[in-house]
Design a protein around this motif. Structure first.
Motif, PDB file in Angstrom:
ATOM      1  N   LYS A   1       0.836  -1.201   0.000  1.00  0.00           N
ATOM      2  CA  LYS A   1       0.000   0.000   0.000  1.00  0.00           C
ATOM      3  C   LYS A   1       0.870   1.250   0.000  1.00  0.00           C
ATOM      4  CE  LYS A   1      -3.838  -2.172   2.508  1.00  0.00           C
ATOM      5  NZ  LYS A   1      -4.678  -2.116   3.750  1.00  0.00           N
ATOM      6  N   GLU A   2       1.948   1.206   0.789  1.00  0.00           N
ATOM      7  CA  GLU A   2       2.827   2.374   0.871  1.00  0.00           C
ATOM      8  C   GLU A   2       3.454   2.700  -0.481  1.00  0.00           C
ATOM      9  OE1 GLU A   2       2.941  -0.273   2.844  1.00  0.00           O
ATOM     10  OE2 GLU A   2       2.145   0.542   4.726  1.00  0.00           O
ATOM     11  N   GLU A   3       3.868   1.648  -1.213  1.00  0.00           N
ATOM     12  CA  GLU A   3       4.477   1.876  -2.523  1.00  0.00           C
ATOM     13  C   GLU A   3       3.458   2.423  -3.514  1.00  0.00           C
ATOM     14  OE1 GLU A   3       6.829  -0.638  -6.025  1.00  0.00           O
ATOM     15  OE2 GLU A   3       6.465  -1.551  -4.054  1.00  0.00           O
ATOM     16  N   LEU A   4       2.245   1.891  -3.475  1.00  0.00           N
ATOM     17  CA  LEU A   4       1.195   2.378  -4.376  1.00  0.00           C
ATOM     18  C   LEU A   4       0.879   3.841  -4.100  1.00  0.00           C
ATOM     19  CD1 LEU A   4      -1.240  -0.665  -4.521  1.00  0.00           C
ATOM     20  CD2 LEU A   4      -0.254   0.483  -6.500  1.00  0.00           C
TER      21      LEU A   4
ATOM     22  N   PHE B   1      -0.753  14.014   0.645  1.00  0.00           N
ATOM     23  CA  PHE B   1      -1.004  13.094   1.754  1.00  0.00           C
ATOM     24  C   PHE B   1      -2.405  12.506   1.598  1.00  0.00           C
ATOM     25  CE2 PHE B   1      -2.931  12.217   5.881  1.00  0.00           C
ATOM     26  CZ  PHE B   1      -2.031  11.268   6.366  1.00  0.00           C
ATOM     27  N   VAL B   2      -2.484  11.202   1.474  1.00  0.00           N
ATOM     28  CA  VAL B   2      -3.772  10.515   1.407  1.00  0.00           C
ATOM     29  C   VAL B   2      -3.737   9.318   2.341  1.00  0.00           C
ATOM     30  CG1 VAL B   2      -4.206  11.205  -0.981  1.00  0.00           C
ATOM     31  CG2 VAL B   2      -3.071   9.046  -0.523  1.00  0.00           C
ATOM     32  N   GLY B   3      -4.895   8.870   2.758  1.00  0.00           N
ATOM     33  CA  GLY B   3      -4.992   7.707   3.624  1.00  0.00           C
ATOM     34  C   GLY B   3      -5.246   6.433   2.835  1.00  0.00           C
ATOM     35  N   ASP B   4      -5.230   5.307   3.543  1.00  0.00           N
ATOM     36  CA  ASP B   4      -5.472   4.020   2.890  1.00  0.00           C
ATOM     37  C   ASP B   4      -6.841   3.963   2.239  1.00  0.00           C
ATOM     38  OD1 ASP B   4      -3.026   3.299   3.772  1.00  0.00           O
ATOM     39  OD2 ASP B   4      -3.695   1.810   5.233  1.00  0.00           O
ATOM     40  N   ASP B   5      -7.805   4.741   2.792  1.00  0.00           N
ATOM     41  CA  ASP B   5      -9.168   4.672   2.277  1.00  0.00           C
ATOM     42  C   ASP B   5      -9.255   5.132   0.823  1.00  0.00           C
ATOM     43  OD1 ASP B   5      -8.634   7.200   3.928  1.00  0.00           O
ATOM     44  OD2 ASP B   5     -10.303   7.811   2.655  1.00  0.00           O
ATOM     45  N   VAL B   6      -8.395   6.076   0.421  1.00  0.00           N
ATOM     46  CA  VAL B   6      -8.406   6.549  -0.971  1.00  0.00           C
ATOM     47  C   VAL B   6      -7.975   5.422  -1.907  1.00  0.00           C
ATOM     48  CG1 VAL B   6      -7.448   8.236  -2.580  1.00  0.00           C
ATOM     49  CG2 VAL B   6      -7.934   8.903  -0.224  1.00  0.00           C
TER      50      VAL B   6
ATOM     51  N   ILE C   1      -3.807  -8.766  -0.674  1.00  0.00           N
ATOM     52  CA  ILE C   1      -2.927  -9.470   0.249  1.00  0.00           C
ATOM     53  C   ILE C   1      -3.125  -8.805   1.611  1.00  0.00           C
ATOM     54  CG2 ILE C   1      -0.582 -10.246   0.721  1.00  0.00           C
ATOM     55  CD1 ILE C   1      -1.791 -11.210  -1.958  1.00  0.00           C
ATOM     56  N   PRO C   2      -3.872  -9.445   2.530  1.00  0.00           N
ATOM     57  CA  PRO C   2      -4.258  -8.794   3.795  1.00  0.00           C
ATOM     58  C   PRO C   2      -3.062  -8.173   4.521  1.00  0.00           C
ATOM     59  CG  PRO C   2      -5.374 -10.896   3.565  1.00  0.00           C
ATOM     60  CD  PRO C   2      -4.378 -10.826   2.448  1.00  0.00           C
ATOM     61  N   LYS C   3      -3.267  -6.914   4.941  1.00  0.00           N
ATOM     62  CA  LYS C   3      -2.305  -6.150   5.737  1.00  0.00           C
ATOM     63  C   LYS C   3      -1.005  -5.839   4.989  1.00  0.00           C
ATOM     64  CE  LYS C   3      -4.026  -7.981  10.120  1.00  0.00           C
ATOM     65  NZ  LYS C   3      -3.695  -8.624  11.428  1.00  0.00           N
ATOM     66  N   VAL C   4      -0.948  -6.124   3.669  1.00  0.00           N
ATOM     67  CA  VAL C   4       0.272  -5.861   2.903  1.00  0.00           C
ATOM     68  C   VAL C   4      -0.025  -4.933   1.731  1.00  0.00           C
ATOM     69  CG1 VAL C   4       2.170  -6.851   1.577  1.00  0.00           C
ATOM     70  CG2 VAL C   4       1.259  -8.074   3.566  1.00  0.00           C
TER      71      VAL C   4
END
Length: 687
Positions: free
Chosen positions: A17-20, A29-34, A59-62
């Protein structure tokens, strides 16, 4: 599209998620929800099932992985082709091509140039959109600055500018006692003062046109009131009347006419389930309804006078979470519909020139601020308040805007009793999310639970094991608010309510998954379904009888029949089927009535109003939330002996409108929890 391209460039590899996020939004700055929202849209477009993915695998939590095969469309280019800045361009005399290859190469060239043209167009459109976004606040290309107006302990909501734009009134919810009082802050200073010494719960402040008074709605032991207080005095306010039932106070429910002669607010006529906009004449103190919503609708809410006094805007709701904006002439009463989204609109306000309306809505996923003109009627997203933004307020100075912004951590807590004593109840969080997870419903054996969640971008029904793992999405309504899950006593089906056509209706789906079956229909609203003890019938709350009542329908569908004459919500049969227990939408306590009809009797004074989901009937008794003055607890009431016992004390008061679930006679209890909640006011000023 950038998310898809990033995944396709690394096909078969797990992209975190961080790489994406760093690749797609490098300077924002955006959150995981976006990111979750983007994945949800891609799955909807490709009709991909997240449980058996053919395109994108979670991939859960990754992160995520593109599992679909990727191939690149090659465009043949000759070595001697001229170039501009290293990019090949077509020659005027292409090399001879065998006839069998001509059509294939031509198609590839067309695809290549189409893609290139699309990328150029997309870049130009993005640049145009960015420049256009800079003009949305005031109509001119200006810069602006963002100021954190409040950041105090507790929550600050419902900002309202003074007529001169120098002060903002707001509601401050204290951290310790959860009391609600109205305060005033002078912009540019740290000067904050309380409006009155009144101890009532206070909501929806609105300034008088001369800036000397603030009107607001209040709740006390005497009931509901509309009050007016002097800004420069702490004297007790003047109470003008007792409204019957103002709706949705936290969303802006009061507006003062620019002429100073009237106030408007939403209210109900008698026992009617729908609300309309009422006008209070401040010279005669007479009130009258000025709007008439369609029969069976939730009604009219969020009224606001335009600054020039020519218009009144409001939202008209077919159901609580399905609203559109309307505006009417104050001179003729002529009505106009402005939006046709059938989504939820939290609140609205007028621009200073009375030409447009700014509103908070989930029309783009998470709640953000939008602007729509009376003439063009095309909503545009503002460049500020893009996520978790509510309750906009516009100041008299061009470009001044305030809104409420906040977040919270939501959890499903598991209370597990290891012995018969209260001290042996253990508490742990089985699910935790920044998105709302709430309203758990346990399977009969307590091994799984269903719950409503916004973790996919829209509120849907999800299922998890009692430990919080084996998480899977059960419904895919893709937009309409979907919630209130209820697990059948046989453990094979789950009820829920959803709003795909503008009204809320009851649906049933297999616990293993599949296509939901709609059980109720029509132009009324049906919510909070629950099974009978033998799963043969379904009870639910509905306004199909021109007032809120409990109704019953066969589990296979059919013609619903009323059960109560008064209001009822979250109906539950006793295990032996002799009684139907229920709470009420705006009252404290639990009632019961024979399922075949009869006297409707109150048997408990708790849970309190708005906590109507925090209870469950079991063979051991009725588990319920006791929201005391100093602390909260879960208690067990025996309807036969009238004896109440303590199950466990709670550290914090849970959030409203959510609920608890019980299985195995209290060996397992799940309850909704919210913590680290903070809502504060952000101020935007043009520079």
């Amino acid at each position: 599209m950038k998310v898809l391209l990033t995944l396709s460039a690394q096909q078969g590899r797990v992209v975190s998620k961080e790489e994406l996020i760093s690749t797609v939004w490098p300077d924002t700055f955006v959150g995981d929800d976006v990111l979750t929202r983007c994945i949800s849209i891609l799955r909807r477009i490709t009709e991909d099932d997240p449980h058996t993915p053919h395109f994108i695998q979670t991939i859960p939590k990754v992160g995520y992985r593109l599992v679909a095969p990727v191939s690149e469309l090659a465009v043949e280019v000759h070595d001697d082709a001229p170039t501009i800045q290293g990019s090949p361009i077509p020659t005027t005399e292409p090399a001879p091509v065998h006839p069998s290859q001509a059509s294939s190469q031509q198609r590839r060239r067309i695809v290549g140039w189409t893609v290139a043209a699309g990328l150029i167009f997309g870049s130009l459109f993005a640049m145009w959109s960015y420049q256009k976004s800079r003009t949305r606040l005031t109509g001119a290309s200006v810069s602006f600055r963002t100021i954190q107006l409040t950041s105090y302990a507790g929550e600050q909501i419902q900002p309202a500018f003074s007529p001169d734009g120098k002060q903002i009134a707001f509601v401050w919810i204290s951290e310790d006692t959860a009391s609600r009082r109205i305060y005033i802050k002078t912009i540019g200073t740290e000067e904050v003062k309380q409006l009155t010494s009144d101890t009532d719960e206070q909501f929806s402040p609105t300034w008088s046109p001369d800036g000397r008074q603030i009107a607001y709605l209040a709740r006390s032991t005497e009931g509901l009131s509309l009050s007016v207080a002097n800004v420069k005095s702490l004297a007790l306010p003047r109470k003008l009347l007792i409204p019957q039932q103002p709706s949705h106070w936290e969303q802006g429910a009061l507006s003062w006419a620019p002429s100073g002669k009237s106030l408007i607010y939403p209210d109900h006529s008698g026992t009617a389930p729908d609300s309309s906009i009422f006008l209070l004449d401040l010279q005669t103190f007479n009130t009258r309804s000025i709007t008439t919503p369609p029969a069976g609708w939730e009604g009219d809410l969020n009224p606001a006078y335009s600054p020039d006094g020519r218009w009144i805007a409001f939202t008209r709701a077919s159901e609580t979470a399905v609203r559109d904006i309307y505006f009417m002439s104050t001179a003729t009463g002529e009505l106009h519909q402005l939006t046709h989204d059938h989504m939820n609109i939290d609140s609205l306000t007028w621009t200073a020139d009375s030409s447009s309306i700014i509103f908070s809505s989930n029309r783009g996923g998470k709640y953000g601020l939008w602007k729509i003109g009376l003439k063009d009627k095309t909503p545009e997203r503002l460049p500020v308040g893009t996520e978790d933004a509510y309750q906009p307020a516009v100041g008299p100075k061009p470009g001044d805007l305030a809104y409420t912004q906040g977040s919270a951590i939501w959890s499903i807590l598991r209370l597990q009793q290891t012995s018969g004593k209260e001290s042996s109840v253990q508490s742990d969080a089985v699910l935790t999310s920044t998105q709302q997870d709430s309203a758990p419903s346990l399977s009969p054996d307590g091994s799984f639970f269903a719950f409503q969640s916004r973790r996919s971008g829209n509120q849907e029904i999800w299922i998890a094991s009692r430990a919080g793992d084996q998480l899977r999405q059960l419904t895919f309504m893709a937009g309409p608010l979907t919630g209130s899950p209820s697990w059948s006593n046989h453990g094979n089906k789950i009820l829920f309510d959803s709003r795909p056509g503008g009204h809320s209706h009851i649906f049933c789906v297999a616990a293993a998954g599949g296509r939901p079956k709609q059980l109720t229909f029509g132009d009324a609203n049906d919510i909070t379904p629950r099974w009978s003890h033998d799963d043969q019938s379904i009870y639910f709350r509905s306004n199909r009888g021109d007032r809120w009542q409990l109704w019953r329908v066969s589990a296979v569908g059919g013609d619903p029949q009323p059960v109560t004459t008064g209001d009822g919500i979250v109906p539950q049969e006793s295990p032996d089927g002799k009684w139907l227990y229920y709470t009420r939408g705006n009252e404290d306590g639990i009632w019961r009535v024979p399922p075949s009809g009869g006297a409707e009797t109150q048997i408990l004074a708790q849970p309190s109003a708005a906590y109507w989901g925090y209870w469950q009937v079991t063979s051991r008794g009725i588990f319920y939330l006791d929201r005391g003055s100093s602390s909260s607890a879960i208690r067990i009431f025996n309807p036969d002996t009238k004896v109440t016992s303590l199950y466990t004390m709670l550290r914090e008061v849970p959030p409203v409108y959510s609920g608890l679930a019980v299985a195995q006679a209290g060996k397992v209890v799940l309850i909704t929890d919210q913590h680290d909640a903070g809502r504060h006011i952000t101020l935007i000023q043009a520079q």
